[in-house]
Design a protein around this motif. Structure first.
Motif, PDB file in Angstrom:
ATOM      1  N   TYR A   1       0.837  -1.206   0.000  1.00  0.00           N
ATOM      2  CA  TYR A   1       0.000   0.000   0.000  1.00  0.00           C
ATOM      3  C   TYR A   1       0.872   1.257   0.000  1.00  0.00           C
ATOM      4  CZ  TYR A   1       0.983  -1.043   4.920  1.00  0.00           C
ATOM      5  OH  TYR A   1       1.600  -1.381   6.101  1.00  0.00           O
ATOM      6  N   GLY A   2       0.220   2.395  -0.280  1.00  0.00           N
ATOM      7  CA  GLY A   2       0.931   3.653  -0.363  1.00  0.00           C
ATOM      8  C   GLY A   2       0.780   4.484   0.898  1.00  0.00           C
ATOM      9  N   TYR A   3       1.448   5.629   0.905  1.00  0.00           N
ATOM     10  CA  TYR A   3       1.465   6.522   2.064  1.00  0.00           C
ATOM     11  C   TYR A   3       1.178   7.946   1.605  1.00  0.00           C
ATOM     12  CZ  TYR A   3       4.204   2.536   3.696  1.00  0.00           C
ATOM     13  OH  TYR A   3       4.637   1.281   3.994  1.00  0.00           O
ATOM     14  N   ARG A   4       0.639   8.723   2.535  1.00  0.00           N
ATOM     15  CA  ARG A   4       0.429  10.145   2.281  1.00  0.00           C
ATOM     16  C   ARG A   4       1.095  10.938   3.386  1.00  0.00           C
ATOM     17  NH1 ARG A   4      -5.455  12.132   0.811  1.00  0.00           N
ATOM     18  NH2 ARG A   4      -4.810  10.890  -1.005  1.00  0.00           N
ATOM     19  N   ALA A   5       1.979  11.840   2.988  1.00  0.00           N
ATOM     20  CA  ALA A   5       2.701  12.649   3.968  1.00  0.00           C
ATOM     21  C   ALA A   5       1.794  13.767   4.466  1.00  0.00           C
ATOM     22  CB  ALA A   5       3.975  13.222   3.352  1.00  0.00           C
ATOM     23  N   GLY A   6       1.777  13.935   5.779  1.00  0.00           N
ATOM     24  CA  GLY A   6       1.007  15.008   6.385  1.00  0.00           C
ATOM     25  C   GLY A   6       1.918  15.981   7.098  1.00  0.00           C
ATOM     26  N   GLY A   7       1.342  16.813   7.932  1.00  0.00           N
ATOM     27  CA  GLY A   7       2.144  17.755   8.693  1.00  0.00           C
ATOM     28  C   GLY A   7       2.812  17.100   9.881  1.00  0.00           C
ATOM     29  N   ASP A   8       3.802  17.797  10.421  1.00  0.00           N
ATOM     30  CA  ASP A   8       4.513  17.352  11.634  1.00  0.00           C
ATOM     31  C   ASP A   8       5.200  16.007  11.450  1.00  0.00           C
ATOM     32  OD1 ASP A   8       3.649  19.649  12.960  1.00  0.00           O
ATOM     33  OD2 ASP A   8       1.786  18.679  13.607  1.00  0.00           O
ATOM     34  N   GLY A   9       5.610  15.678  10.232  1.00  0.00           N
ATOM     35  CA  GLY A   9       6.329  14.436   9.990  1.00  0.00           C
ATOM     36  C   GLY A   9       5.477  13.190  10.091  1.00  0.00           C
TER      37      GLY A   9
ATOM     38  N   THR B   1     -13.621 -10.118   0.442  1.00  0.00           N
ATOM     39  CA  THR B   1     -13.250  -8.777   0.894  1.00  0.00           C
ATOM     40  C   THR B   1     -12.248  -8.161  -0.072  1.00  0.00           C
ATOM     41  OG1 THR B   1     -13.590  -9.344   3.223  1.00  0.00           O
ATOM     42  CG2 THR B   1     -12.185  -7.454   2.755  1.00  0.00           C
ATOM     43  N   THR B   2     -12.491  -6.912  -0.445  1.00  0.00           N
ATOM     44  CA  THR B   2     -11.552  -6.157  -1.269  1.00  0.00           C
ATOM     45  C   THR B   2     -11.077  -4.945  -0.491  1.00  0.00           C
ATOM     46  OG1 THR B   2     -12.584  -6.847  -3.348  1.00  0.00           O
ATOM     47  CG2 THR B   2     -11.227  -4.865  -3.410  1.00  0.00           C
ATOM     48  N   LEU B   3      -9.751  -4.811  -0.370  1.00  0.00           N
ATOM     49  CA  LEU B   3      -9.144  -3.652   0.281  1.00  0.00           C
ATOM     50  C   LEU B   3      -8.654  -2.709  -0.811  1.00  0.00           C
ATOM     51  CD1 LEU B   3      -7.064  -5.396   3.101  1.00  0.00           C
ATOM     52  CD2 LEU B   3      -9.409  -4.537   3.198  1.00  0.00           C
ATOM     53  N   ARG B   4      -9.229  -1.502  -0.868  1.00  0.00           N
ATOM     54  CA  ARG B   4      -8.839  -0.500  -1.866  1.00  0.00           C
ATOM     55  C   ARG B   4      -7.946   0.540  -1.195  1.00  0.00           C
ATOM     56  NH1 ARG B   4     -13.017   2.479  -3.379  1.00  0.00           N
ATOM     57  NH2 ARG B   4     -14.635   1.565  -2.047  1.00  0.00           N
ATOM     58  N   ASP B   5      -6.731   0.633  -1.673  1.00  0.00           N
ATOM     59  CA  ASP B   5      -5.746   1.535  -1.085  1.00  0.00           C
ATOM     60  C   ASP B   5      -6.206   2.984  -1.238  1.00  0.00           C
ATOM     61  OD1 ASP B   5      -3.478   2.619   0.007  1.00  0.00           O
ATOM     62  OD2 ASP B   5      -2.225   2.280  -1.746  1.00  0.00           O
ATOM     63  N   LYS B   6      -6.149   3.748  -0.143  1.00  0.00           N
ATOM     64  CA  LYS B   6      -6.570   5.150  -0.180  1.00  0.00           C
ATOM     65  C   LYS B   6      -5.556   6.050  -0.877  1.00  0.00           C
ATOM     66  CE  LYS B   6      -9.651   5.458   3.808  1.00  0.00           C
ATOM     67  NZ  LYS B   6      -9.921   6.197   5.070  1.00  0.00           N
ATOM     68  N   ASN B   7      -4.307   5.565  -1.011  1.00  0.00           N
ATOM     69  CA  ASN B   7      -3.253   6.431  -1.540  1.00  0.00           C
ATOM     70  C   ASN B   7      -2.673   5.942  -2.857  1.00  0.00           C
ATOM     71  OD1 ASN B   7      -3.206   8.276   0.788  1.00  0.00           O
ATOM     72  ND2 ASN B   7      -2.507   6.472   1.901  1.00  0.00           N
TER      73      ASN B   7
END
Length: 224
Positions: A104-112, A172-178
């Motif tokens: 799966y992917g990642y999304r960078a947010g604030g404060d690291g 079950t299907t898991l859809r990546d948010k990122n």
């Protein structure tokens, strides 16, 4: 037998010696790791190994489900779980499923911080493949972390009503948010009827004692 084994060993050795002749990002990082280890820099080697692992992690076109199992309690750490002893559930009982997604992917947010997670789709089918119901986005899985964690114990809980006793397949299907990736897995269960209620015990009839006869005050009457 010995000669054949020697030929195989020689072929493996020749392949390993020829490895650096094929340049590429994986080979380059593997070489860098070896150099850092030779220089007694295990921390640097681990950092490069982490980037190499990330490259492999992101290379797959889909979400991989490494493990999926029925469980009796939510799982808090990857791999630390006990599979449920059977797949039988009474109508309306919660069905807990543990899964291990990867890629799966990642999304960078604030404060690291990083966020990652999934939208969950559920399809209920008979064992013959007949679709009885489809529930898109029936649940959401969200994690926020200061690291790009590659260990995600996905806990799912389904409560099914309106199903007759019998065997079913939960897809079950898991859809990546990122990313555009998704991963699907199936688990079979059996819905059973609740046990028949035991007959209510007969109510006890209270025993009523007759009242004692009243005694005249003063004892026996004296006759002159």
């Amino acid at each position: 037998m010995f000669k054949k084994a020697s030929v195989v060993a020689a072929a493996i050795l020749a392949t390993s010696l020829a490895w650096p002749a094929f340049p590429g990002p994986i080979v380059d990082k593997a070489t860098e790791i070896e150099e850092l280890l030779a220089a007694s820099n295990p921390k640097g080697a681990l950092e490069v190994a982490s980037t190499l692992s990330a490259d492999v992690w992101e290379s797959g076109p889909d979400i991989t489900i490494r493990e999926a199992a029925l469980v009796d309690a939510p799982v808090t750490m990857l791999g630390i779980y006990n599979p449920r002893q059977d797949d039988k559930y009474q109508i309306g009982a919660p069905i807990l499923i543990y899964a291990e997604p990867s890629g799966y992917g990642y999304r960078a947010g604030g404060d690291g911080l990083y966020s990652f997670g999934f939208l969950v789709d559920l399809r209920v089918m008979t064992e013959a493949g007949e679709v009885l119901g489809e529930l898109p986005s029936v649940a959401k899985l969200d994690v926020t972390s200061r690291a790009q964690n590659r260990e995600f114990p996905a806990n799912l809980s389904y409560t099914l009503t309106g199903l007759a006793p019998g065997r079913y397949v939960l897809e079950t299907t898991l859809r990546d948010k990122n990313s555009q990736k998704a991963g699907t897995f199936q688990i079979s269960i059996e819905i059973v009827a609740p046990p028949a209620a035991a007959p209510a015990p007969a109510k006890a009839v209270p025993k009523v004692e007759p009242p004692e006869a009243a005694q005249p005050e003063g004892g026996e009457e004296k006759i002159e």
